[in-house]
Structure formats: C-alpha cells, structure tokens
Design a protein around this motif. Structure first.
Motif, PDB file in Angstrom:
ATOM      1  N   PHE A   1      69.533  49.593  15.141  1.00  0.00           N
ATOM      2  CA  PHE A   1      68.898  48.869  15.355  1.00  0.00           C
ATOM      3  C   PHE A   1      69.090  48.284  14.211  1.00  0.00           C
ATOM      4  CE2 PHE A   1      68.828  52.111  12.264  1.00  0.00           C
ATOM      5  CZ  PHE A   1      69.515  52.892  12.901  1.00  0.00           C
TER       6      PHE A   1
ATOM      7  N   ARG B   1      66.833  44.344  11.494  1.00  0.00           N
ATOM      8  CA  ARG B   1      66.313  44.610   9.519  1.00  0.00           C
ATOM      9  C   ARG B   1      66.985  44.249   8.967  1.00  0.00           C
ATOM     10  NH1 ARG B   1      65.305  51.529  10.058  1.00  0.00           N
ATOM     11  NH2 ARG B   1      64.293  51.294  11.817  1.00  0.00           N
TER      12      ARG B   1
ATOM     13  N   PHE C   1      58.620  45.383  27.955  1.00  0.00           N
ATOM     14  CA  PHE C   1      57.839  46.861  27.716  1.00  0.00           C
ATOM     15  C   PHE C   1      57.049  47.048  29.288  1.00  0.00           C
ATOM     16  CE2 PHE C   1      58.688  47.108  23.385  1.00  0.00           C
ATOM     17  CZ  PHE C   1      60.317  47.547  23.287  1.00  0.00           C
TER      18      PHE C   1
ATOM     19  N   MET D   1      52.997  48.015  28.780  1.00  0.00           N
ATOM     20  CA  MET D   1      52.367  48.094  27.694  1.00  0.00           C
ATOM     21  C   MET D   1      51.712  46.366  28.276  1.00  0.00           C
ATOM     22  SD  MET D   1      55.265  49.632  25.438  1.00  0.00           S
ATOM     23  CE  MET D   1      54.087  50.204  23.971  1.00  0.00           C
TER      24      MET D   1
ATOM     25  N   HIS E   1      57.001  46.824  14.582  1.00  0.00           N
ATOM     26  CA  HIS E   1      55.897  48.464  13.495  1.00  0.00           C
ATOM     27  C   HIS E   1      56.930  48.203  12.289  1.00  0.00           C
ATOM     28  CE1 HIS E   1      61.087  48.963  13.672  1.00  0.00           C
ATOM     29  NE2 HIS E   1      60.775  48.003  14.380  1.00  0.00           N
TER      30      HIS E   1
ATOM     31  N   LEU F   1      54.291  48.029   9.161  1.00  0.00           N
ATOM     32  CA  LEU F   1      53.263  48.753   9.895  1.00  0.00           C
ATOM     33  C   LEU F   1      53.172  49.774   8.653  1.00  0.00           C
ATOM     34  CD1 LEU F   1      52.634  48.526  12.961  1.00  0.00           C
ATOM     35  CD2 LEU F   1      51.241  47.912  11.436  1.00  0.00           C
TER      36      LEU F   1
ATOM     37  N   TRP G   1      53.981  53.879   8.845  1.00  0.00           N
ATOM     38  CA  TRP G   1      53.828  54.989   9.079  1.00  0.00           C
ATOM     39  C   TRP G   1      53.472  56.575   9.297  1.00  0.00           C
ATOM     40  CZ3 TRP G   1      58.205  55.031  13.423  1.00  0.00           C
ATOM     41  CH2 TRP G   1      57.935  53.754  14.297  1.00  0.00           C
TER      42      TRP G   1
ATOM     43  N   TYR H   1      45.535  51.327   5.978  1.00  0.00           N
ATOM     44  CA  TYR H   1      46.596  50.916   7.122  1.00  0.00           C
ATOM     45  C   TYR H   1      45.604  50.028   8.083  1.00  0.00           C
ATOM     46  CZ  TYR H   1      47.441  53.215  11.940  1.00  0.00           C
ATOM     47  OH  TYR H   1      48.144  52.890  13.363  1.00  0.00           O
TER      48      TYR H   1
ATOM     49  N   ARG I   1      44.708  59.073  19.037  1.00  0.00           N
ATOM     50  CA  ARG I   1      45.467  57.812  17.967  1.00  0.00           C
ATOM     51  C   ARG I   1      46.968  57.880  18.527  1.00  0.00           C
ATOM     52  NH1 ARG I   1      42.669  54.845  15.530  1.00  0.00           N
ATOM     53  NH2 ARG I   1      44.377  54.325  14.137  1.00  0.00           N
ATOM     54  N   LEU I   2      47.626  58.270  18.267  1.00  0.00           N
ATOM     55  CA  LEU I   2      48.751  58.253  18.468  1.00  0.00           C
ATOM     56  C   LEU I   2      49.286  56.591  19.075  1.00  0.00           C
ATOM     57  CD1 LEU I   2      51.177  61.052  18.961  1.00  0.00           C
ATOM     58  CD2 LEU I   2      51.511  59.350  17.358  1.00  0.00           C
TER      59      LEU I   2
ATOM     60  N   LYS J   1      48.046  54.000  19.133  1.00  0.00           N
ATOM     61  CA  LYS J   1      47.375  53.298  18.296  1.00  0.00           C
ATOM     62  C   LYS J   1      48.484  53.028  16.852  1.00  0.00           C
ATOM     63  CE  LYS J   1      42.434  52.555  20.037  1.00  0.00           C
ATOM     64  NZ  LYS J   1      40.814  52.384  19.854  1.00  0.00           N
ATOM     65  N   MET J   2      49.154  53.925  17.189  1.00  0.00           N
ATOM     66  CA  MET J   2      49.701  54.351  15.535  1.00  0.00           C
ATOM     67  C   MET J   2      51.057  53.563  16.298  1.00  0.00           C
ATOM     68  SD  MET J   2      48.154  57.770  14.810  1.00  0.00           S
ATOM     69  CE  MET J   2      49.363  58.119  13.862  1.00  0.00           C
ATOM     70  N   PRO J   3      51.887  53.052  14.884  1.00  0.00           N
ATOM     71  CA  PRO J   3      53.241  52.536  15.338  1.00  0.00           C
ATOM     72  C   PRO J   3      54.463  53.793  16.059  1.00  0.00           C
ATOM     73  CG  PRO J   3      52.651  52.667  13.550  1.00  0.00           C
ATOM     74  CD  PRO J   3      51.412  52.600  13.588  1.00  0.00           C
ATOM     75  N   LEU J   4      53.995  54.616  15.203  1.00  0.00           N
ATOM     76  CA  LEU J   4      55.203  55.649  16.365  1.00  0.00           C
ATOM     77  C   LEU J   4      54.904  55.563  17.897  1.00  0.00           C
ATOM     78  CD1 LEU J   4      57.220  57.945  15.527  1.00  0.00           C
ATOM     79  CD2 LEU J   4      55.510  59.389  15.011  1.00  0.00           C
TER      80      LEU J   4
ATOM     81  N   ARG K   1      53.088  54.151  19.774  1.00  0.00           N
ATOM     82  CA  ARG K   1      53.391  53.437  20.625  1.00  0.00           C
ATOM     83  C   ARG K   1      55.678  52.667  20.598  1.00  0.00           C
ATOM     84  NH1 ARG K   1      50.279  49.410  17.809  1.00  0.00           N
ATOM     85  NH2 ARG K   1      51.328  49.594  16.933  1.00  0.00           N
ATOM     86  N   SER K   2      55.594  53.046  19.419  1.00  0.00           N
ATOM     87  CA  SER K   2      57.548  53.016  19.612  1.00  0.00           C
ATOM     88  C   SER K   2      58.134  53.798  20.746  1.00  0.00           C
ATOM     89  CB  SER K   2      58.270  53.183  18.183  1.00  0.00           C
ATOM     90  OG  SER K   2      57.733  52.454  17.457  1.00  0.00           O
TER      91      SER K   2
ATOM     92  N   GLU L   1      56.301  54.633  23.257  1.00  0.00           N
ATOM     93  CA  GLU L   1      56.091  54.068  24.683  1.00  0.00           C
ATOM     94  C   GLU L   1      57.075  52.700  25.241  1.00  0.00           C
ATOM     95  OE1 GLU L   1      52.003  54.799  26.381  1.00  0.00           O
ATOM     96  OE2 GLU L   1      51.453  54.509  24.270  1.00  0.00           O
ATOM     97  N   ALA L   2      57.344  52.274  23.755  1.00  0.00           N
ATOM     98  CA  ALA L   2      58.781  51.135  23.833  1.00  0.00           C
ATOM     99  C   ALA L   2      59.737  51.527  24.307  1.00  0.00           C
ATOM    100  CB  ALA L   2      58.577  50.618  22.782  1.00  0.00           C
TER     101      ALA L   2
ATOM    102  N   ILE M   1      64.232  49.317  15.997  1.00  0.00           N
ATOM    103  CA  ILE M   1      63.683  50.632  15.780  1.00  0.00           C
ATOM    104  C   ILE M   1      64.573  51.516  16.370  1.00  0.00           C
ATOM    105  CG2 ILE M   1      62.060  52.360  17.317  1.00  0.00           C
ATOM    106  CD1 ILE M   1      60.303  49.828  18.717  1.00  0.00           C
TER     107      ILE M   1
ATOM    108  N   ILE N   1      63.018  58.078  16.133  1.00  0.00           N
ATOM    109  CA  ILE N   1      62.225  58.596  16.873  1.00  0.00           C
ATOM    110  C   ILE N   1      61.919  59.188  17.733  1.00  0.00           C
ATOM    111  CG2 ILE N   1      61.483  55.800  15.790  1.00  0.00           C
ATOM    112  CD1 ILE N   1      61.184  55.179  18.558  1.00  0.00           C
TER     113      ILE N   1
END
Lengths: 291, 420
Positions: free
Chosen positions: A107, A111, A124, A127, A138, A141, A143, A155, B283-284, B286-289, B291-292, B294-295, B308, B313
């Motif tokens: 990963f 970066r 994905f 999604m 990500h 954003l 975290w 946020y 809320r999770l 919609k949050m980056p955590l 979403r990651s 689920e990805a 990621i 995670i």
C-alpha cells in the motif's frame, strides 16, 4: 543510465519464481511526463514488471527507483526486502528492514505516487461508482471516528472536496450519468474507464495501465487514447502502459520497450521499433503489413 | 413434453416423495420410545406423510397449470437482491415508522411483565453482538466464527472486576469492553494473512481456547462454578436497587419497591447504547474507515493498490467488533448476575453469525430485525416446544432459498455533487 528527468528507473531487475526466470536483468527508464509503452508477446514478463513496480512482487534482485515528491524511493526496500546475513551484523540496516517489514507493504507504493489498473478489472463491485472513487481518496479524508460520527464541519468540508474531485474525474471520463450506479452493473468499457478514474483519484505521479484497451472497440480505444494523452498534457502525469493494440501504442507512446522471454530486446521511439528486425521476429510477426 | 407425459412424471415424483417421507416419518414420528419399550403412533406419522405428499402433488399441479403458475412463481421465486442506492430523501412514511419503533421500544418496559422484559434485554444484547459482528463479517468480510470469545471477555471482565476489586458496573463495563477490544486486536495479528475458510477455522479455535481457559483456570475464573455477582448488581449510577437499604432507589423516589425497576433501568440503558451504536454503524458506511472495510471485502488487491493499509484496517475491524461484543457481554453479566463458561459455547457464535447472514451481510436494519426475531422466536414458540427446533430450521431453510442475500437489501449511500 538513469537520467535526471526519469521518474522511474529500473536497474538490473531479475525476478525468479522457483526455477522459472520471469525477468532476467532488465534495465530501462521511464521519462517524466511521457507516455511509455511496454509490449511483448504473452508470457514475456510485462505484468511481472508492473507487479514489481507497484509493489505486489519483491524482485529477486535489482532496484526500481521512483522519483517521488519526497525524494528518490527504492520500491523493494519500501515493501520490505528479505533479510540477508549481512543485516545481522549491522543493526541500523537490520532495524530499517524490520521497520519496513512490519509497518510497510504494497500500500505504501500508492502513497508515494504510483497508481495502477489491472488487466482483469478489479472494481469494488457492490459499491457505487462514486464510492469506488471515494475509496481511492481515503488519504485526503478525515479518519477521526468522532468527527466522522458527528459529521463535523471540517470533516464535511474534506468529504465534499473529495466528492467534487470524484465528480471531476467522472466528468473527464464520461461517467457522470453512472455516478450512483453499482460498479458491478456497468458495461465493460465503462468499468475500464472507471478503473482509470479510480487510479487518477489517488493523485499519482505515475500511472501504470495494464492493457487499458483490452476488450474495447475501435471507437472506445480512440477515446481512451485521447484521455491518456490528456493525462500527460493536462495533468502532468507520467503514463506507463502495457498494451497489445499496436495502432494505439504507436499512436500515443513516445517510447516503447519490447520485452521477450524476460529480456528487453528493443527500446526506442515507435518508428525505430517498427523497423527493428528483432521485434518484428519476436512479436509483430514476420510480415509488417498489419501496421 | 406433452401434458400426459408431464403428469406421468409428476406422479412418479410424488411417489418417490411419498417413499422418502415414509422412510423419514415412520421411525421419527411413528415410534415413541418409552425407556426400553416403545409404542406405535402410526396415525400421527400417516397424517404427516399424506399431508406432505398431497402438498407436494398440489405444487406439481400448480406448476403444470399455466394460469396458476404465474402468481405462484411471483410469490415464491428467489429475489436476487443486489444492493440498491439510497433515494435522494427518506420518505415521510419511513421516518414516522422509525420514530414509532423507537418510541415504542422506550415505552415497552413499562407495559410488559418481568419475564418478557428480560427476554427483551437478551434481544437487545443480541442486537449489540450482531452489530459488532456485522462490522467484522458484513463490512470487512472476515468470517469470524469465534465471536463469542469477545462476548465472554466482556462478561467475565465485568464479573471478575467486581469479584476482585469490587468495581461498579459503570466503570467495569467500559474497562471490560476495552479489554475485549485488546483481545480482538491480539487475535487479529496472527490471522491477518488469512482469508475465508482458513480464517473461519482459526477464529473457531480461538473461541474454544477462551472457553477452555475460562473452564480450566480455576484460580482466576473460578472454573465451571462461574462467578456470582451480588444481587442486585447493577445500580442507578451508584444508587442501589436494594430492597432493604435506606438510600436505595425506591426509597429516594418514594415509590413502592419492585423487582422490575432494575430491569427497566438496564433495558433503557442498553437501548440507548444500542441506538448510539446503530447510529455509529450507519455513519460508518459513509466514513472512510467503513468504506475501506467494504472495499477490502470486495477486493483486497485493488485496495492495496489504492494505498489502503489492509493490515491496520483489519485490526480496526476486529478491534471494534470485539469492543461491541464486550459491551454486550458486560450487559449480559449485569442481566444474569452470574457468568459461567457454559454460556459461551460455539452455538452462541453460530447464532450470531446466522443472525448477521439472515439479516443480510452489511445491512444494519436487516441485522437488527433478524437479531430481535431470532431471540424472540424461541420464546414465542415455547408453548409448542416439541416442534420449536424444527420450525427454526424450516425458517432458516426457507430464508436461504427465498432471500439468499438476507432479509433486507443492502443500502448504498448516495453522494451528490455539492452545489458550488
């Protein structure tokens, strides 16, 4: 020799899978802000080079140096090379390797600014399109779980910026209408473009495209060529691609590297490659009428 | 195939079906064992056999009659149930329904009797567990069959903190939850490289390790005897629910002593926490955590190529899932006022996993509904205890045929372009 204007330089890269020598001692450079293509028959080792560059394989020997925003990085070191006996004598080397082995991984490659797409599209699927692009962003954003739960102003602001960025790329690649669709429900040509958009959303310096035109029809391929040129001219991204579509490769790339049996058999401008006898024999066939 | 032929085939199939039912139900229902002796109850078996055969035949006839086939298939066909994207705004009806459900659940403890109240508290504990496991299985896609371990750590954490240090519930519960989180992180380390089946086996083993540890480390956990908490254990933030103490809850309020005060209080506290956790889980997504996660579930390799950190995670997923499991365990200890290793067997893990799967992996409303139904159903069916397990099985099988992806569709959040 590596020159100052190269963004990626591969030096004596060798990759061995058990007894199979996938890459033997290849070296070449990818010039900054250029489009470089890698071609070669099936099994020549093109995707292996990509996997080494993007950190999915650790090369058996050789270096891959990448000119990131934070300076020159060596990719295999960043992922964590295997220990050799010499490391146990020098503690500093040992602990650096240990650090990278424990806390780093493939990963990290993204970066430092290398993004990639895959030969068999990896989206994905369950999604939405926009969520796919948000996953890619990500790092921009916030975290923090608390600010995320209570949806604080800062946020929200960052989140909206990312959404706008995602819509920008969707617009660029003509996917705006599908923004809320599931990625798994897209037509094949669109999934290819979405994958490119997702790679671009990570704001890379170098984007590696693994057969971006595979399965696209002539018109779609032409559109893609236009987009790839735009990436270079408008967004100052270096493009490094593997492609089998010779017309596209000859049309867009400034430099072509030809790989066969794990060795670089030719490199140079499209014109030189077209007339190179070795390449014609190895890959393009005996007759060059098709070009 | 002509009509005659297809009916011939149907008769053949029905006859085979009949033979199978005879084979199953004559020994199962037709013979009742009385110690070493047995009595025959053939009429019961025959009733079941002929009933089922007739139903089988009717289904065949419906399938062969074009006029009946259409509506029949419409009702019983599989629903593919892909995730769908949230509409632009929540409809008024849904809003009021949600409000009604929440309001009802707040009023509920004041109108139902003690027994059903404790059933409801159990249901809420399972909602809590399912929401926690939903993070691990539903979001991050890591099949964890040893989830009961974290439940046990939470419950034992609360019980032992009281046993050794006399720590009050409201301090012990967070400590126990964090302890469960720590254990979750510890488990996650060795299993980070595993996927699917292998992960399931290792977590299964981990669940057993915790149970055996609780069983055999008698000096610390008191072994199979369990840990007994004082009654009443839970207090109104320091004010006891005792009957005889002068400054207890009912005396301060000047109301008559009732056993249910404690349960109502426990229920309301748990309800508030469950609502908070539900909101957090929603809320999770919609949050980056979230979403990651689920990805990661969708494609780990693509995730890594996006930068990621799949290791951290995954750790987060296990840790957070375990944290909620620990809270559930703490409340379980407060509800039963007694914990023993026999409460934390594999069957508990299996139940929570089946709740998450039935509810629809990753669907929060589905998981909550499934958790409530799965805990209430055995209680409701207590009167017909003979066929309770059978009913349970039938419900599960029917669900998996009819709605293989769970009760409710997974809802994907919608992100609109900002109007700048």
């Amino acid at each position: 020799m590596p020159t100052s204007d190269s963004v990626l330089s591969i030096k004596n890269l060798t990759m061995r899978f058990g007894g199979i020598l996938a890459l033997s001692d290849i070296s070449f450079n990818v010039k900054k802000n250029s489009i470089t293509a890698m071609i070669g028959p099936n099994g020549a080792g093109k995707t292996t080079v990509f996997n080494c560059c993007t950190g999915f394989y650790i090369a058996t020997s050789g270096d891959i140096e990448f000119e990131s925003k934070k300076g020159l990085k060596e990719i295999a070191t960043l992922i964590g090379r295997d220990f050799i006996w010499g490391d146990f004598i020098s503690p500093s080397k040992f602990f650096t390797k240990l650090y990278y082995k424990m806390f780093s991984g493939s990963f990290e490659i993204n970066r430092i600014g290398i993004a990639r797409t895959f030969q068999n599209v990896r989206l994905f699927k369950e999604m939405t399109v926009i969520e796919n692009l948000l996953v890619a962003q990500h790092q921009k954003l916030n975290w923090n779980l608390f600010s995320g739960t209570f949806n604080t102003k800062s946020y929200q602001k960052k989140h909206e910026e990312c959404i706008d960025q995602a819509f920008f790329w969707l617009d660029k690649l003509g996917l705006t209408k599908d923004a809320q669709a599931l990625a798994g429900s897209l037509a094949y040509g669109k999934t290819r473009r979405l994958e490119l958009a997702r790679a671009m959303c990570t704001s890379p310096l170098l984007v590696c495209l693994d057969e971006p035109a595979a399965g696209l029809n002539a018109r779609e391929t032409e559109e893609l060529s236009g987009i790839i040129k735009d990436l270079r001219d408008e967004f100052k991204v270096t493009v490094f691609l593997i492609e089998h579509d010779m017309r596209m490769v000859m049309d867009i790339s400034e430099k072509i590297i030809v790989l066969d049996h794990g060795e670089v058999i030719a490199e140079g401008a499209p014109k030189d490659i077209q007339s190179n006898q070795k390449v014609i024999e190895a890959y393009l066939g005996v007759s060059d009428d098709e070009l | 195939m002509s009509k005659k032929e297809s009916y011939k085939k149907l008769f053949k199939q029905t006859f085979l079906f009949f033979l199978v039912t005879v084979f199953i139900f004559v020994p199962l229902v037709g013979i009742k064992l009385l110690g070493w002796k047995y009595s025959l109850r053939i009429p019961n078996a025959l009733f079941l056999i002929f009933g089922l055969t007739v139903i089988r035949f009717m289904i065949g006839v419906i399938n062969l009659t074009p006029r009946l086939r259409g509506p029949f298939r419409k009702v019983f066909s599989q629903v593919s149930y892909l995730p769908h994207v949230a509409p632009t705004s929540i409809s008024q009806r849904k809003k009021s329904l949600l409000f009604l459900v929440i309001a009802l659940s707040f009023v509920l403890p004041f109108v139902i009797e003690q027994y059903w109240l404790s059933v409801m508290i159990t249901a809420l504990i399972y909602v809590m567990l399912s929401l926690g496991l939903n993070i691990v299985i539903g979001f991050a896609g890591l099949l964890d069959l040893g989830y009961v371990a974290f439940f046990a750590v939470g419950a034992y954490g609360v019980a032992l903190l009281h046993h050794f240090f006399q720590i009050d519930f409201w301090l012990a519960m967070p400590i126990a939850a964090f302890l469960a989180m720590l254990v979750g992180g510890l488990l996650a380390f060795p299993v980070l490289r595993m996927h699917g089946d292998y992960l399931a086996i290792v977590t299964l083993g981990f669940g057993e390790i915790i149970r055996l540890l609780l069983n055999n480390w008698t000096e610390f956990t008191r072994g199979p005897n369990g840990v007994i908490l004082p009654r009443p254990y839970i207090s109104f933030f320091g004010i006891p629910f005792d009957k005889n103490s002068p400054n207890s809850f009912h005396n301060l309020l000047g109301i008559e002593y009732s056993l249910s005060h404690k349960s109502i209080f426990l229920y309301l506290c748990l309800l508030l926490i469950v609502i908070a956790v539900t909101y957090f889980c929603l809320r999770l997504k919609k949050m980056p955590l979230g979403r990651s996660w689920e990805a990661l579930r969708e494609d780990e390799i693509a995730c890594r190529s996006m930068g990621i950190n799949h290791v951290t995670i995954k750790l987060f997923a296990f840790g957070l899932g375990a944290f909620f499991g620990g809270i559930g365990g703490g409340f379980f200890a407060a509800l039963t006022e007694f914990v023993s290793p026999s409460s934390f067997t594999f069957i508990e893990s299996a139940l929570v996993v089946s709740i998450v799967v039935l509810g629809g992996l990753g669907s929060i409303p589905g998981v909550i509904i499934a958790a409530v139904v799965m805990t209430l159903l055995p209680e409701v069916l207590r009167d017909i205890a003979n066929v309770r397990v059978l009913m349970f099985g039938v419900v599960m099988v029917v669900m998996m045929i009819w709605r293989p992806r769970g009760l409710t569709r997974v809802l994907r959040p919608r992100f609109n372009k900002t109007s700048k």
